[in-house]
Every structure is written in C-alpha cells, then in structure tokens.
Design an enzyme around this catalytic site. Structure first.
Site, PDB file in Angstrom:
ATOM      1  N   HIS A   1       4.778   0.127  -0.083  1.00  0.00           N
ATOM      2  CA  HIS A   1       5.530  -0.671   0.889  1.00  0.00           C
ATOM      3  C   HIS A   1       4.621  -1.727   1.493  1.00  0.00           C
ATOM      4  CE1 HIS A   1       3.692   2.752   2.918  1.00  0.00           C
ATOM      5  NE2 HIS A   1       3.720   2.082   4.041  1.00  0.00           N
TER       6      HIS A   1
ATOM      7  N   ASP B   1       0.825   5.018   2.015  1.00  0.00           N
ATOM      8  CA  ASP B   1       0.116   5.723   3.084  1.00  0.00           C
ATOM      9  C   ASP B   1      -0.577   6.935   2.472  1.00  0.00           C
ATOM     10  OD1 ASP B   1       2.818   5.159   5.490  1.00  0.00           O
ATOM     11  OD2 ASP B   1       1.185   3.867   4.786  1.00  0.00           O
TER      12      ASP B   1
ATOM     13  N   HIS C   1       0.844  -1.197   0.000  1.00  0.00           N
ATOM     14  CA  HIS C   1       0.000   0.000   0.000  1.00  0.00           C
ATOM     15  C   HIS C   1       0.877   1.244   0.000  1.00  0.00           C
ATOM     16  CE1 HIS C   1       1.154  -0.414   4.209  1.00  0.00           C
ATOM     17  NE2 HIS C   1       0.984   0.893   4.290  1.00  0.00           N
TER      18      HIS C   1
ATOM     19  N   ARG D   1       7.335  -9.239  15.450  1.00  0.00           N
ATOM     20  CA  ARG D   1       7.835  -7.928  15.034  1.00  0.00           C
ATOM     21  C   ARG D   1       6.835  -6.844  15.416  1.00  0.00           C
ATOM     22  NH1 ARG D   1       7.203  -4.880  10.257  1.00  0.00           N
ATOM     23  NH2 ARG D   1       8.887  -3.353  10.028  1.00  0.00           N
TER      24      ARG D   1
HETATM   25  C1  LIG Z   1      -4.635   8.024   9.553  1.00  0.00           C
HETATM   26  C2  LIG Z   1      -4.878   6.980   8.825  1.00  0.00           C
HETATM   27  C3  LIG Z   1      -4.018   6.463   7.737  1.00  0.00           C
HETATM   28  C4  LIG Z   1      -4.427   5.006   7.680  1.00  0.00           C
HETATM   29  C5  LIG Z   1      -5.925   5.111   7.869  1.00  0.00           C
HETATM   30  C6  LIG Z   1      -6.016   6.033   9.065  1.00  0.00           C
HETATM   31  C7  LIG Z   1      -5.708   5.210  10.295  1.00  0.00           C
HETATM   32  C8  LIG Z   1      -4.767   4.056  10.029  1.00  0.00           C
HETATM   33  C9  LIG Z   1      -3.804   4.257   8.867  1.00  0.00           C
HETATM   34  C10 LIG Z   1      -3.354   2.948   8.298  1.00  0.00           C
HETATM   35  C11 LIG Z   1      -2.182   2.281   9.013  1.00  0.00           C
HETATM   36  C12 LIG Z   1      -1.823   0.963   8.347  1.00  0.00           C
HETATM   37  C13 LIG Z   1      -1.775   1.108   6.837  1.00  0.00           C
HETATM   38  C14 LIG Z   1      -2.961   1.888   6.301  1.00  0.00           C
HETATM   39  C15 LIG Z   1      -3.034   1.878   4.748  1.00  0.00           C
HETATM   40  C16 LIG Z   1      -4.192   1.330   6.954  1.00  0.00           C
HETATM   41  O1  LIG Z   1      -4.886   0.458   6.533  1.00  0.00           O
HETATM   42  O2  LIG Z   1      -4.424   2.016   8.129  1.00  0.00           O
HETATM   43  C17 LIG Z   1      -2.927   3.300   6.879  1.00  0.00           C
HETATM   44  C18 LIG Z   1      -4.050   4.234   6.420  1.00  0.00           C
HETATM   45  C19 LIG Z   1      -3.588   5.172   5.280  1.00  0.00           C
HETATM   46  O3  LIG Z   1      -2.472   5.707   5.357  1.00  0.00           O
HETATM   47  O4  LIG Z   1      -4.375   5.305   4.337  1.00  0.00           O
HETATM   48  O1  LIG Z   2       5.155  -2.627   9.857  1.00  0.00           O
HETATM   49  C1  LIG Z   2       5.724  -1.991   8.937  1.00  0.00           C
HETATM   50  O2  LIG Z   2       6.948  -1.939   8.801  1.00  0.00           O
HETATM   51  C2  LIG Z   2       4.858  -1.202   7.936  1.00  0.00           C
HETATM   52  C3  LIG Z   2       3.652  -0.574   8.597  1.00  0.00           C
HETATM   53  C4  LIG Z   2       2.911   0.350   7.659  1.00  0.00           C
HETATM   54  O3  LIG Z   2       3.230   0.460   6.476  1.00  0.00           O
HETATM   55  C5  LIG Z   2       1.771   1.141   8.136  1.00  0.00           C
HETATM   56  O4  LIG Z   2       1.330   0.922   9.304  1.00  0.00           O
HETATM   57  O5  LIG Z   2       1.298   2.024   7.347  1.00  0.00           O
HETATM   58 FE   LIG Z   3       2.223   2.120   5.533  1.00  0.00          FE
END
Ligand SMILES: C=C1C[C@]23C[C@H]1CC[C@H]2[C@@]12CCC[C@@](C)(C(=O)O1)[C@H]2[C@@H]3C(=O)O
Ligand SMILES: O=C(O)CCC(=O)C(=O)O
Ligand SMILES: [Fe+2]
Length: 351
Positions: A280, A225, A223, A290
């Site tokens: 990533h 961010d 994905h 981890r």
């Molecule tokens: C502030 C954010 C950014 C979110 C949504 C919301 C809360 C959690 C974040 C994440 C964290 C894990 C990867 C991601 C892709 C996910 O699934 O949740 C991120 C997403 C984004 O960066 O789009």
């Molecule tokens: O666990 C990791 O190294 C990646 C986590 C991540 O990409 C995310 O939380 O957006």
């Molecule tokens: Fe991420």
C-alpha cells in the site's frame, strides 16, 4: 558562486508553491505514478460490519483477495477518533522548528521525522510524521505542550487501550478464518496472555500537506507493514491506495467511522503464506491536507518467535518460513526492505 541549495524541511512542505525536484517521483515503467486517478475498477476493499454473524468468513475472503479489509461497528468511539485526529492537527500545524524539537532520538524510532523507509528511495516523500514506539512520547509531549500534555497523553493512552482490545478481537477472527484459534499459538494462548498487554505496538501519526503537483509526488511510498496487523484511521481526504495484481492501485475512499485493517508481513508468515501482506501507499492532494493514525501491532513481544502455525502447516508441511522475532524481522526489513519476506523463506522446504 555555488548555488545555495536550501535544505527543504519536511515541516514546511505545505507552503511550497512548486514541487522541488527532490520530491518529484518519476513514473517508473509499468507503474506510472501518473495519472492520479488510480484505476477505473468499481471494486474496493470490502467494509465488514464486525457484528455480522458471518464476520469470520467475510474477513477470510477479504484477506485472501486484498490482504486488507475495512471495519464498521468496531466499538472505537467517534469521539476518540476525532480527539486523536485533532491532536495530530495541533501538532503538525506547529512551526517546523517546534516540531523538530520532538525529533526522533537518533537511537530509536520514536518521535518526529520522516518514515523509516525513506532511505530506500532516491526521492523524498511528501509527508511528515510522529512515531510512538515506547513511552518517550510523554517527554516529547511535555516539551511541546507544557501546560496541557496530560490531556494529549491521555488520548494516546486511551487509543492504545482501545486498539489493543480491537487487535485481539481481529486476531481471533483472522485465525478463525484459517481454522485455528489463539490456543494454537504458543504466545497467544488465553492463559498466558490474558490481561497482560499485547506486546509490541507502535502508533504512527502521518501528516500529508497540500501539494502543488500531487500527480508527481508521493505521500508515502509503496510498502508492506512489518506487523502482524495494522489498524488505520484516515481523515476525510482520500489518499490510501492498496495494490492488487488484477486491479493495480485501488484507492480506499475514507468513510467516517470506518477503519482500515492491513495484514502485515508477520501475519503472512503466521499463515504460512496463505494470507498476503498488502502493498500500500499514500498519495497526496492539491487542495486538502490529510492525516492518518496507524496502530501497528508487531506481536506479543519483540523477542518472541513468530512462526507458521503448525496446525496450518499440517503434518505434511512444508513450513515456508523460518521462525523470526519482531526485533530481528524489523532489522532485516530496514536492511533489505521489500526483500525481507523472501529472506525469511525456508529454502528447499523439507516436509
Ligand atoms: C513499528 C514499526 C513499523 C514501522 C517501523 C516501526 C515504526 C514505524 C513503522 C512505519 C510506519 C510507516 C510505514 C513504515 C514502513 C515505516 O517506515 O515506519 C512502518 C514500519 C514497518 O511496518 O515496517
Ligand atoms: O497514510 C496512509 O493512509 C498510509 C500510512 C501507512 O501505510 C503507514 O503508516 O504504514
Ligand atoms: Fe503502512
């Protein structure tokens, strides 16, 4: 007699001796999940010392090449990094029924649960997590740790303060590498923003249990961010991989005290497409669990428009992306996922 399919709870993954089919990711053509050794290339995401006098150039080059970089000498104390990591261990080592009590409230993103992007994949991810997107974690911590939640809330609060300062510093270097400053962005002007909090931010605590067949599992699927930028601390177990056209998947080996910075979708828009937001993912491990602690900065406030910086677009333009707020972008991201950035493009951009 129908087989009783036991609902596999993400809170107990570490105790499984075999990989359930719902967690088995089939290699897709061209991007085989196998083998686990990602690539043979030597290069990896550069580590930049923030006290280096060439820091702006170094960050600019790393961002153009990788959409990510690593930082040393960032001013975040090792004690704070160790404290938040042990907070994660304490939380994720709890029995799953206790973790589920801190479950995401159905309306928001906050609390314990799977990544928000899970619904976009047919297979489940080998991870669990806790999202802090507003103050509601305090009540959840009070339920989880009735006698010592002030200690844990204090760690989160200190982490937010330190990450906010580092975010501002990184943003100025990033803008510098593009030949602009905070004053070239309406919402970032020192005057309006000095002292006030830096807006939309979330912290995601990720936990990746040991896995019986790591080569066929996926800790967190590929994905980008949605953020402007993301600052990631990973425990001493490798798993984070970034994707680069020329090299494929490259593992970012953990270095104690070094943090990873990812460029997010909204910075790609701010830069008018000049800086890529890095794709990533996280792989898992047969013998070691981890942890990653991810500080996700979405910008000034959820309702402030983010647009390509006019000084970067220049007089002839064209501006490649339309203005969008964090709130709107996140809604689009969870509708169309990896098509979100394309959905932002200005069609037939006029000069
Ligand atoms: C502030 C954010 C950014 C979110 C949504 C919301 C809360 C959690 C974040 C994440 C964290 C894990 C990867 C991601 C892709 C996910 O699934 O949740 C991120 C997403 C984004 O960066 O789009
Ligand atoms: O666990 C990791 O190294 C990646 C986590 C991540 O990409 C995310 O939380 O957006
Ligand atoms: Fe991420």
């Amino acid at each position: 007699m129908p087989s009783i399919v036991e609902e596999i709870c993400i809170g107990n993954l570490g105790s499984l001796q075999t990989l359930p089919d719902s967690f088995a990711w089939k290699p897709t053509s061209g991007d085989s999940v196998l083998p686990s050794s990602a690539t043979t290339v030597e290069e990896t995401v550069p580590v930049i010392d923030l006290s280096d006098h060439d820091v702006t150039t170094l960050i600019g080059n790393a961002c153009k090449t990788w959409g990510a970089f690593q930082i040393a000498n960032h001013g975040i104390s090792q004690k704070l990094l160790d404290d938040i990591e042990s907070l994660c261990k304490t939380f994720f080592d709890m029995p799953s029924e206790r973790k589920l009590e801190a479950g995401s409230s159905d309306k928001g993103v906050s609390g314990y649960g799977e990544p928000r992007i899970s619904p976009f994949f047919e297979k489940k991810m080998w991870s669990e997590g806790f999202t802090i997107a507003d103050g509601s974690y305090r009540n959840q911590f009070r339920t989880t740790w009735p006698h010592e939640y002030t200690k844990y809330c204090g760690i989160i609060e200190e982490y937010e303060v330190e990450m906010e300062k580092l975010t501002r510093r990184l943003l100025s270097y990033l803008l510098g590498s593009l030949g602009v400053t905070m004053d070239d962005i309406e919402w970032a002007k020192k005057s309006e923003n000095s002292g006030s909090e830096m807006g939309r931010r979330s912290i995601r605590l990720n936990y990746y249990p040991v896995c019986p067949e790591p080569e066929r599992a996926m800790g967190l699927a590929a994905h980008t961010d949605s953020t402007i930028l993301t600052i990631l601390h990973q425990s001493n177990t490798g798993g984070l991989q970034v994707f680069r056209e020329e090299s494929g998947w490259v593992t970012v080996e953990p270095v104690r005290g070094v943090l990873v910075v990812n460029i997010g979708d909204l910075f790609h828009i701010l830069s008018n497409g000049k800086i890529p937001s890095v794709v990533h993912r996280a792989r898992v491990n047969h013998t070691r669990s981890r942890i990653s602690v991810v500080y996700l900065w979405g910008g000034p406030a959820g309702d402030v428009e983010i647009a390509p910086i006019s000084k970067i677009v220049g007089p002839v333009g064209p501006s490649l992306y339309r203005p969008i707020t964090w709130n709107e972008y996140l809604r689009i991201k969870f509708e169309v996922f990896d098509k979100a950035l394309d959905a932002m493009r200005v069609v037939n951009p006029t000069n």
